[in-house]
Design a protein around this motif. Structure first.
Motif, PDB file in Angstrom:
ATOM      1  N   SER A 332      55.918   2.606 -31.905  1.00  0.00           N
ATOM      2  CA  SER A 332      54.966   3.526 -31.274  1.00  0.00           C
ATOM      3  C   SER A 332      54.439   4.512 -32.312  1.00  0.00           C
ATOM      4  O   SER A 332      55.077   4.766 -33.340  1.00  0.00           O
ATOM      5  N   SER A 333      53.266   5.081 -31.998  1.00  0.00           N
ATOM      6  CA  SER A 333      52.688   6.038 -32.945  1.00  0.00           C
ATOM      7  C   SER A 333      53.628   7.231 -33.119  1.00  0.00           C
ATOM      8  O   SER A 333      53.747   7.775 -34.222  1.00  0.00           O
ATOM      9  N   GLU A 334      54.348   7.610 -32.039  1.00  0.00           N
ATOM     10  CA  GLU A 334      55.288   8.745 -32.148  1.00  0.00           C
ATOM     11  C   GLU A 334      56.386   8.412 -33.172  1.00  0.00           C
ATOM     12  O   GLU A 334      56.715   9.243 -34.027  1.00  0.00           O
ATOM     13  N   ALA A 335      56.930   7.220 -33.064  1.00  0.00           N
ATOM     14  CA  ALA A 335      57.999   6.835 -33.989  1.00  0.00           C
ATOM     15  C   ALA A 335      57.483   6.829 -35.428  1.00  0.00           C
ATOM     16  O   ALA A 335      58.163   7.290 -36.362  1.00  0.00           O
ATOM     17  N   LEU A 336      56.269   6.346 -35.589  1.00  0.00           N
ATOM     18  CA  LEU A 336      55.701   6.290 -36.936  1.00  0.00           C
ATOM     19  C   LEU A 336      55.440   7.692 -37.493  1.00  0.00           C
ATOM     20  O   LEU A 336      55.715   7.990 -38.659  1.00  0.00           O
ATOM     21  N   ASP A 365      47.793  -4.185 -36.255  1.00  0.00           N
ATOM     22  CA  ASP A 365      47.206  -4.365 -34.932  1.00  0.00           C
ATOM     23  C   ASP A 365      47.833  -3.336 -34.010  1.00  0.00           C
ATOM     24  O   ASP A 365      48.948  -2.880 -34.281  1.00  0.00           O
ATOM     25  N   LYS A 366      47.139  -3.018 -32.937  1.00  0.00           N
ATOM     26  CA  LYS A 366      47.781  -2.081 -32.019  1.00  0.00           C
ATOM     27  C   LYS A 366      47.743  -2.634 -30.602  1.00  0.00           C
ATOM     28  O   LYS A 366      46.871  -3.442 -30.255  1.00  0.00           O
ATOM     29  N   SER A 367      48.710  -2.200 -29.808  1.00  0.00           N
ATOM     30  CA  SER A 367      48.752  -2.627 -28.411  1.00  0.00           C
ATOM     31  C   SER A 367      49.421  -1.508 -27.614  1.00  0.00           C
ATOM     32  O   SER A 367      50.125  -0.669 -28.196  1.00  0.00           O
ATOM     33  N   VAL A 368      49.178  -1.510 -26.330  1.00  0.00           N
ATOM     34  CA  VAL A 368      49.809  -0.463 -25.512  1.00  0.00           C
ATOM     35  C   VAL A 368      51.046  -1.051 -24.841  1.00  0.00           C
ATOM     36  O   VAL A 368      50.970  -2.050 -24.133  1.00  0.00           O
ATOM     37  N   ILE A 369      52.181  -0.430 -25.141  1.00  0.00           N
ATOM     38  CA  ILE A 369      53.439  -0.873 -24.531  1.00  0.00           C
ATOM     39  C   ILE A 369      54.087   0.348 -23.878  1.00  0.00           C
ATOM     40  O   ILE A 369      54.308   1.361 -24.547  1.00  0.00           O
ATOM     41  N   ASP A 370      54.382   0.217 -22.591  1.00  0.00           N
ATOM     42  CA  ASP A 370      54.978   1.346 -21.832  1.00  0.00           C
ATOM     43  C   ASP A 370      54.233   2.656 -22.084  1.00  0.00           C
ATOM     44  O   ASP A 370      54.840   3.677 -22.470  1.00  0.00           O
ATOM     45  N   ASP A 371      52.958   2.619 -21.947  1.00  0.00           N
ATOM     46  CA  ASP A 371      52.105   3.816 -22.107  1.00  0.00           C
ATOM     47  C   ASP A 371      52.026   4.358 -23.525  1.00  0.00           C
ATOM     48  O   ASP A 371      51.460   5.432 -23.746  1.00  0.00           O
ATOM     49  N   SER A 372      52.626   3.665 -24.464  1.00  0.00           N
ATOM     50  CA  SER A 372      52.514   4.159 -25.855  1.00  0.00           C
ATOM     51  C   SER A 372      51.683   3.176 -26.668  1.00  0.00           C
ATOM     52  O   SER A 372      51.762   1.967 -26.456  1.00  0.00           O
ATOM     53  N   THR A 373      50.909   3.737 -27.584  1.00  0.00           N
ATOM     54  CA  THR A 373      50.180   2.845 -28.498  1.00  0.00           C
ATOM     55  C   THR A 373      51.149   2.427 -29.596  1.00  0.00           C
ATOM     56  O   THR A 373      51.733   3.273 -30.274  1.00  0.00           O
ATOM     57  N   CYS A 374      51.314   1.124 -29.706  1.00  0.00           N
ATOM     58  CA  CYS A 374      52.283   0.627 -30.690  1.00  0.00           C
ATOM     59  C   CYS A 374      51.573  -0.187 -31.768  1.00  0.00           C
ATOM     60  O   CYS A 374      50.534  -0.809 -31.513  1.00  0.00           O
ATOM     61  N   TYR A 375      52.165  -0.162 -32.958  1.00  0.00           N
ATOM     62  CA  TYR A 375      51.542  -0.822 -34.100  1.00  0.00           C
ATOM     63  C   TYR A 375      52.492  -1.855 -34.700  1.00  0.00           C
ATOM     64  O   TYR A 375      53.707  -1.687 -34.686  1.00  0.00           O
ATOM     65  N   GLN A 376      51.891  -2.898 -35.237  1.00  0.00           N
ATOM     66  CA  GLN A 376      52.660  -3.871 -36.030  1.00  0.00           C
ATOM     67  C   GLN A 376      51.702  -4.537 -37.012  1.00  0.00           C
ATOM     68  O   GLN A 376      50.481  -4.420 -36.874  1.00  0.00           O
ATOM     69  N   PHE A 377      52.279  -5.225 -38.012  1.00  0.00           N
ATOM     70  CA  PHE A 377      51.408  -5.920 -38.967  1.00  0.00           C
ATOM     71  C   PHE A 377      50.540  -6.924 -38.232  1.00  0.00           C
ATOM     72  O   PHE A 377      51.001  -7.598 -37.313  1.00  0.00           O
ATOM     73  N   ARG A 378      49.311  -7.015 -38.644  1.00  0.00           N
ATOM     74  CA  ARG A 378      48.420  -7.966 -37.974  1.00  0.00           C
ATOM     75  C   ARG A 378      48.803  -9.407 -38.343  1.00  0.00           C
ATOM     76  O   ARG A 378      48.771 -10.299 -37.518  1.00  0.00           O
TER      77      ARG A 378
END
Lengths: 391, 619
Positions: A332-336, A365-378
């Motif tokens: 998640s963006s918060e974790a990052l 890439d980003k996706s919404v998981i449990d209301d959080s925007t999450c990131y991972q390598f594309r």
């Protein structure tokens, strides 16, 4: 109309029908700036469009990276229009009339003389007049690595000509886009925006030479096309592989056509005695990506950060990518944000801006998981490579 | 002298000798044949060091395609396998391509066209030369495609003026892409560093194939094929014997499976295969010296100095030490080391360490220099040692394979296996039963340790009794061996010696050092009296490696005492210098954790060490 176009395209280059269909629809309306990072297969798309040659559509693909001046560019276009049979030498009627009247000769050897520097704009416009005159349908002129050509001119101290080429092509587009179907595709691995921004910042250029063009970004293949490509190449190279592994291989190569092609050849060369399995595919991919002498496959991703991000941005970007390369789940963006702030003094908005840049530049890439925007390598491949190199 | 020149050899023989490269050639040829005119033409770069079979491959590709009528109807081939020197620009390259088409073409019209056009070109302005030559080439092809087979592409890229190289290569790439008619199969001796630079126009352009060195099996196949092509049945038979395989394994170790070097060794192997391996070896090195000298001459004086220094040191050296001993400052040595590495002359031994160690990448290059300095030095001993060592391992492996694998085979295959195993053993002898007990109960047999370590007293007692009885039996076994040596019964000696390996291991674990020393001493005396020292040395080496492998099951004190016994008995005997050295390094590296001890060995010594101790040494 698109279906007709598609029929005209040969079948030797696999997939990308969707992208080509989209491009042709856009080209029906306006010119295009096509960009992507390296190894996405944009030249293959251009080549495929270049195969379209019928009464309704004529296209020409020009590789202009090594062109160094506007005069050379115009001469090169003239030669290629003839070589690619879009026009015959004697078809340049307006051009030759003008040359005859003003220069007293129709000899195109003039294009190679120093005097031509005063007349290249006129010649370019007249050539396009003649071209449009000859064809009623859509004419697509594709300039591959056009931004690099301009960049070389700028580096050679010829920024003035670079801006003039851009402006002249804009005038030509404006002139014909309303009353006919002359379209351009500017294609490049470095973005047009970088070149234009450089001209604006460094040389006070105030034009907007591409703002009426459609931006089109080429990304990886869709899974169906990628699997189709795997099927085609394995058959071509005599590699025996079942449907499940075809899909697996396409996925293991992150649906990037460059890697699919390379990996299948490596599998063939390694002469696997045993039937090909998921693990032997993984091993081949790893060897190709990380083995001795192969560790430069994604250098362009590193260099992009090193060249276009400033010092602080670079540190943040590297920190984000290092962390993402080490985790198997989207973060998640918060974790990052928390992770980066432990290591670097930076505001949230600064980190979020870099995340957004990395998203735009196709690192993540980003996706919404449990209301959080999450990131991972594309791309899984890039993740592996990044981890081995920097994590 | 065995003559083999890929440029002039007949095509059938070239196909026959294409060992280890068949698959790559198939891929490259198929890529040409199956390439559709509308797709992008295949572009390949084959990377392999000198002598790895690149010229051979290109010639086979050329011949195969030339014989394919359909292909030739649609393609021209520019076969550029001469030393293409003097290419400093893209224009030069285009000119050479035209020259190559002219040289290999039988079409007089085509040849005349090239001559005429190039003559015309001479009268034009220099700035028109490149574009005009492109046009000559395109009109010459007349819709056909062109395959360019070109060697040493790395040298061509290096030859281009740095200032203009990017532009020149951009033009090349633009031209290829623009016309979609040119396909390259290029070769290079080393990875071309600039191709990994994303700013280089040829970045990602080539499908790069790195040639792997031949495996032992492939080297064996290669040498056998050469012997067969000469109808040398005697040599073929010798190669199938344990001694022949031992010789070849040692040769493979030094040549690293390099085709050209294997050929040089073959030449001497053919003439003197019954001789001592080190004689064959030294003669091959003499033959190779001018070959390596010519490559050294291509280096700058600073680079030559570094290569010379590293060759004489044998074992890897730290970058800083290289600089100090060659009187080169830090930045110069660092630059030259990285350049030598790129050229494939040297290798870093420890990729990850802060203090990098470097060594000469090809052992034979190093040995050419080393032997020039000391012809009878350690290397001669080492070569013989290698030959012996591998023969023993092969024999042993063969017996174990048939004996154990037989159990898992269905009838009647099992019977065949058992019969085969019997050939390799004295099944009926009491001694072999003992040996087998040792192999089958490997852990119990070797984990003797000190009695106090054993908790269960009953078990301890029975264990001690078992060991004592084994020792008694082994003592008898040694007696049988001594007699066999005295009787000069070669086959018996071989097999008893193999069994003795376990016996020696028991001795190492046995508490009574004096008795152990006595038996070793007696063994030494008997072997010396019967000219069997080299054989004993190889046997002893296997024991040394086994001790290292099983060091965790032997008490450190016993290891030290064993080392002391070995040193007392074998120091000063040249045949034992290699195993003693391995024992010393193994003991320091594994037991005393002296990690740098590994760097005291040369590359080929390290390889043996790693192979026989089942250890990938962590650098």
């Amino acid at each position: 109309m698109n279906n007709d176009f598609m029929k005209a395209i040969g079948t030797d280059i696999i997939g990308r029908e969707k992208e080509i269909g989209e491009l042709l629809s856009i080209l029906d309306q306006t010119s295009v700036i096509m960009s992507s990072t390296r190894r996405m297969g944009k030249t293959m798309i251009l080549t495929k469009i270049g195969e379209i040659q019928d009464l309704n559509v004529k296209s020409m693909l020009c590789f202009v990276e090594s062109i160094q001046s506007a005069e050379e560019f115009v001469d090169f276009l003239r030669e290629n229009l003839i070589q690619q049979k879009l026009i015959q030498e004697n078809g340049f009627k307006s051009l030759f009339n003008w040359m005859n009247t003003n220069l007293g000769s129709k000899d195109v050897g003039f294009f190679k003389t120093p005097d031509f520097s005063k007349h290249w704009k006129k010649a370019l416009n007249l050539m396009m007049d003649d071209l449009v005159e000859k064809h009623a349908g859509l004419i697509i002129l594709m300039l591959d690595e056009f931004p690099k050509m301009l960049w070389t001119m700028i580096q050679n101290g010829n920024h003035q000509q670079a801006t003039e080429v851009l402006d002249e092509l804009r005038h030509i587009r404006e002139r014909y886009e309303k009353r006919s179907k002359l379209r351009f595709i500017y294609c490049g691995s470095i973005g047009m925006n970088l070149v234009i921004n450089h001209l604006i910042k460094r040389f006070k250029y105030n034009g907007a030479p591409t703002n009426n063009m459609h931006q089109y970004i080429v990304t990886e293949m869709n899974p169906t096309d990628a699997t189709q490509l795997v099927k085609h190449l394995t058959k071509k190279h005599g590699v025996v592989i079942d449907d499940v592994l075809e899909t697996y291989l396409a996925n293991a190569c992150s649906y990037l056509p460059f890697f699919i092609d390379r990996i299948i050849i490596q599998i063939k060369i390694s002469n696997l005695v045993f039937p090909i399995s998921a693990s032997s595919i993984d091993e081949t991919v790893d060897e190709f990506l990380l083995g001795r002498g192969n560790n430069s496959q994604f250098n362009h991703f590193t260099e992009r950060i090193d060249t276009y991000y400033d010092t602080e941005e670079k540190r943040i970007a590297h920190e984000l990518l290092r962390l993402l390369s080490k985790t198997n789940v989207p973060l998640s963006s918060e974790a990052l944000l928390n992770h980066v702030k432990i290591k670097i003094v930076a505001e949230d908005f600064e980190i979020m801006k870099i995340l957004s840049d990395l998203f735009e530049d196709m690192y993540v890439d980003k996706s919404v998981i449990d209301d959080s925007t999450c990131y991972q390598f594309r791309f899984v491949l890039l993740k592996k490579w990044w981890k081995s190199k920097y994590a | 002298m065995y003559l083999f020149n890929a440029k002039i050899e007949d095509p059938e023989k070239l196909e026959q000798m294409l060992v280890g490269r068949e698959q790559i050639v198939n891929v490259l040829v198929e890529a040409q044949l199956k390439h559709s005119k509308n797709g992008l033409p295949p572009q390949f770069l084959v990377v392999g060091p000198r002598g790895s079979g690149k010229t051979h491959m290109l010639r086979v590709i050329y011949e195969r395609l030339l014989r394919n009528g359909d292909y030739i109807a649609m393609h021209d081939i520019a076969y550029m396998v001469e030393d293409e020197t003097g290419i400093g620009s893209y224009f030069d390259l285009l000119q050479r391509i035209l020259e190559a088409i002219k040289r290999w073409s039988n079409d007089a019209q085509k040849t005349n066209y090239i001559i005429e056009q190039i003559d015309k070109l001479k009268d034009t302005q220099p700035k028109e030369w490149t574009r005009s030559t492109e046009n000559i080439l395109i009109s010459l092809l007349n819709n056909k495609s062109l395959l360019i087979l070109i060697e040493n592409f790395d040298a061509i890229m290096r030859g281009m003026d740095k200032k203009y190289a990017v532009m020149e290569l951009s033009r090349l790439r633009d031209f290829i892409q623009q016309h979609n008619q040119l396909s390259f199969i290029a070769t290079s001796q080393s990875l071309i560093h600039s191709l990994s630079d994303n700013q280089n126009p040829l970045y990602g352009f080539f499908n790069i194939i790195q040639l792997k060195r031949l495996t032992l099996e492939e080297s064996f196949d290669y040498i056998k094929k050469i012997a067969l092509s000469e109808n040398n049945e005697e040599l073929v038979q010798f190669l199938e014997t344990p001694d022949g395989k031992g010789h070849l394994e040692a040769i493979h170790q030094f040549t690293k499976g390099n085709h050209r070097l294997l050929l040089v060794f073959f030449d001497f192997l053919r003439a003197e295969f019954r001789s001592n391996l080190s004689d064959i070896f030294l003669k091959s090195i003499d033959e190779l010296k001018p070959y390596y000298d010519s490559f050294l001459k291509s280096l700058s004086p600073q680079q030559q100095k570094i290569v010379q220094y590293l060759s004489l040191q044998r074992n890897p050296q730290k970058g800083a030490d290289i600089g100090r001993n060659c009187f080169l400052d830090k930045s110069t040595v660092s630059k030259q080391l990285s350049e030598l590495q790129r050229l494939g002359f040297i290798n870093p031994v420890n990729e990850k360490g802060r203090d990098k160690y470097y060594e000469i990448s090809e052992p034979l290059l190093r040995l050419c220099v080393e032997i020039g300095e000391d012809r009878n030095g350690i290397i001669k001993l080492f070569v013989n040692f290698l030959g012996q060592l591998y023969s023993k391992e092969l024999l042993r492996a063969k017996f174990l394979y048939y004996n154990y694998m037989g159990q898992y085979q269905p009838e009647p295959v099992r019977k065949l296996y058992q019969e085969e195993a019997e050939i390799y053993s004295f099944v009926k002898s009491q001694y072999l039963n003992l040996w087998m007990a040792g192999e089958a109960e490997n852990s119990g047999f070797n984990m003797v340790g000190e009695p106090s370590e054993i908790i269960n007293l009953d078990q301890e007692r029975s264990y001690q009794n078992q060991e004592l009885s084994k020792f008694w039996l082994l003592n008898n076994a040694f007696d049988i061996l001594f007699k066999a040596i005295e009787n000069k019964s070669k086959i018996e000696i071989e097999w008893y010696k193999l069994g003795i390996e376990d016996a020696l291991m028991v001795l190492v674990n046995y508490k009574k050092e004096d008795m152990v020393k006595d038996i070793f001493n007696k063994l030494l005396t008997t072997c010396r009296a019967n000219n069997e020292l080299e054989q004993l040395s190889a046997l002893f080496s296997i024991v040394v490696f086994r001790i290292i492998r099983e060091r965790k099951d032997i008490k450190p004190l016993r290891l030290e005492l064993t080392g002391q016994i070995f040193e007392d008995l074998f120091t000063g005997i040249p045949e034992f210098s290699c195993p003693l050295r391995y024992f010393d390094i193994g003991f320091r590296y594994f037991v005393k954790a002296e990690k740098e001890a590994i760097y005291e060995m040369s590359q080929e010594e390290r390889k043996i060490f790693e192979n026989f101790t089942n250890t990938e040494a962590k650098y």
